[in-house]
Design a protein around this motif. Structure first.
Motif, PDB file in Angstrom:
ATOM      1  N   ILE A 129       0.782  -1.085  -0.013  1.00 51.34           N
ATOM      2  CA  ILE A 129      -0.165  -0.043   0.033  1.00 51.34           C
ATOM      3  C   ILE A 129       0.946   1.169   0.268  1.00 51.34           C
ATOM      4  O   ILE A 129       2.194   1.307   0.320  1.00 51.34           O
ATOM      5  N   ALA A 130       0.298   2.446  -0.297  1.00 50.63           N
ATOM      6  CA  ALA A 130       0.914   3.548  -0.603  1.00 50.63           C
ATOM      7  C   ALA A 130       1.693   4.160   0.505  1.00 50.63           C
ATOM      8  O   ALA A 130       1.157   3.937   1.805  1.00 50.63           O
ATOM      9  N   MET A 141       6.176   3.487  -5.701  1.00 49.53           N
ATOM     10  CA  MET A 141       5.038   3.821  -6.403  1.00 49.53           C
ATOM     11  C   MET A 141       4.502   2.878  -7.138  1.00 49.53           C
ATOM     12  O   MET A 141       3.437   2.445  -7.141  1.00 49.53           O
ATOM     13  N   TYR A 144       2.637  -0.150  -5.743  1.00 46.97           N
ATOM     14  CA  TYR A 144       1.472   0.061  -5.082  1.00 46.97           C
ATOM     15  C   TYR A 144       0.359  -1.192  -5.620  1.00 46.97           C
ATOM     16  O   TYR A 144       0.466  -1.227  -6.884  1.00 46.97           O
ATOM     17  N   ASN A 145      -0.125  -1.452  -4.555  1.00 47.66           N
ATOM     18  CA  ASN A 145      -1.619  -2.656  -5.138  1.00 47.66           C
ATOM     19  C   ASN A 145      -1.059  -3.841  -5.584  1.00 47.66           C
ATOM     20  O   ASN A 145      -1.704  -4.537  -6.391  1.00 47.66           O
ATOM     21  N   CYS A 168       5.917   2.912   3.318  1.00 51.20           N
ATOM     22  CA  CYS A 168       5.220   1.933   2.809  1.00 51.20           C
ATOM     23  C   CYS A 168       4.683   0.910   3.619  1.00 51.20           C
ATOM     24  O   CYS A 168       5.201   0.845   4.749  1.00 51.20           O
ATOM     25  N   HIS A 190      -3.361   3.215  -9.840  1.00 53.71           N
ATOM     26  CA  HIS A 190      -2.407   1.948  -9.400  1.00 53.71           C
ATOM     27  C   HIS A 190      -3.348   0.825  -9.235  1.00 53.71           C
ATOM     28  O   HIS A 190      -3.948   0.144  -8.480  1.00 53.71           O
TER      29      HIS A 190
END
Length: 234
Positions: A129-130, A141, A144-145, A168, A190
């Motif tokens: 996650i962010a 980044m 992410y996800n 993060c 994302h």
């Protein structure tokens, strides 16, 4: 107003931090990877009394939610007491000590919670996650996800924090939750990624002349899973 999770007591994080052993070290490279998860170190702090006083201040932050400003006030008193000639500016040095110890303790605490057998059975997927950083790394980044099984080998090198100041995180999900998030993020910035991102490496040489292959996007010394390394039930 949103609540900062790092300002709240977290039993698993506190338990992890308190089982560490004090270890005087000359530099941050004196110990490596998993050893950091089992030892409390502050680079250049060679006296056990000095380490213990710094440790008590970090413990206070974990248990009582004291802030980095409180830690800096304690730090001034500790330096005056012990006469420690530390390297770097005070703001930078205190941020490294405080944020590194707090973020790793929370990473281990969350890992312990997510790896509880009943929790893991119900929520077997980890999602990257962010970051809450103002200026997150572009490489992070891109992760992410990313959603992978908890035992996927990718987490062995990419479970956060993945560097100095990295904020993060990881959350766990059920298969149904993953499907819902994938649908929600399908056209977003994302989208959910269900295969491990490709890993490229670069060569980094430590103070002893040893060469390490470090995944791009991860700082030297952080290419391991601090959660698994500090797993209390392991």
């Amino acid at each position: 107003m949103p609540v900062d999770p790092f300002s709240l007591p977290f039993d698993e994080a506190i338990e992890f931090f308190r089982q560490k052993l004090n270890m005087p070290t000359k530099t941050w490279q004196s110990i490596w990877h998993e050893m950091h998860a089992r030892a409390f170190v502050v680079a250049g702090a060679m006296k056990n009394d000095l380490l213990e006083d710094i440790r008590e201040s970090i413990d206070d932050a974990l248990a009582n939610g004291t802030t980095i400003q409180d830690f800096r006030e304690d730090f001034d008193k500790i330096i005056e007491t012990h006469g420690w000639a530390y390297r770097g500016g005070k703001k930078w040095r205190t941020a490294v000590i405080f944020n590194t110890n707090i973020s790793v303790a929370y990473a281990v605490g969350h890992y312990n919670a997510m790896m509880e057998p009943a929790v893991l059975k119900a929520r077997p997927f980890f999602r990257y996650i962010a970051s809450s950083s103002r200026n997150p790394r572009p490489e992070h980044m891109a992760w992410y996800n990313t959603v992978l099984p908890a035992d996927d080998p990718w987490w062995a090198k990419h479970y956060p924090p993945n560097g100095w100041g990295c904020k993060c995180g990881i959350v766990s999900h059920s298969a149904r939750e993953v499907e819902r998030i994938a649908a929600e993020e399908k056209n977003g910035e994302h989208p959910v990624k269900r295969t491990a991102p490709k890993t490229s490496t670069w060569d980094w040489q430590d103070e002893n002349g040893n060469t390490h292959k470090i995944p791009i996007g991860i700082d030297p010394g952080w290419d391991y899973n601090p959660g698994a390394a500090g797993f209390i039930n392991a």
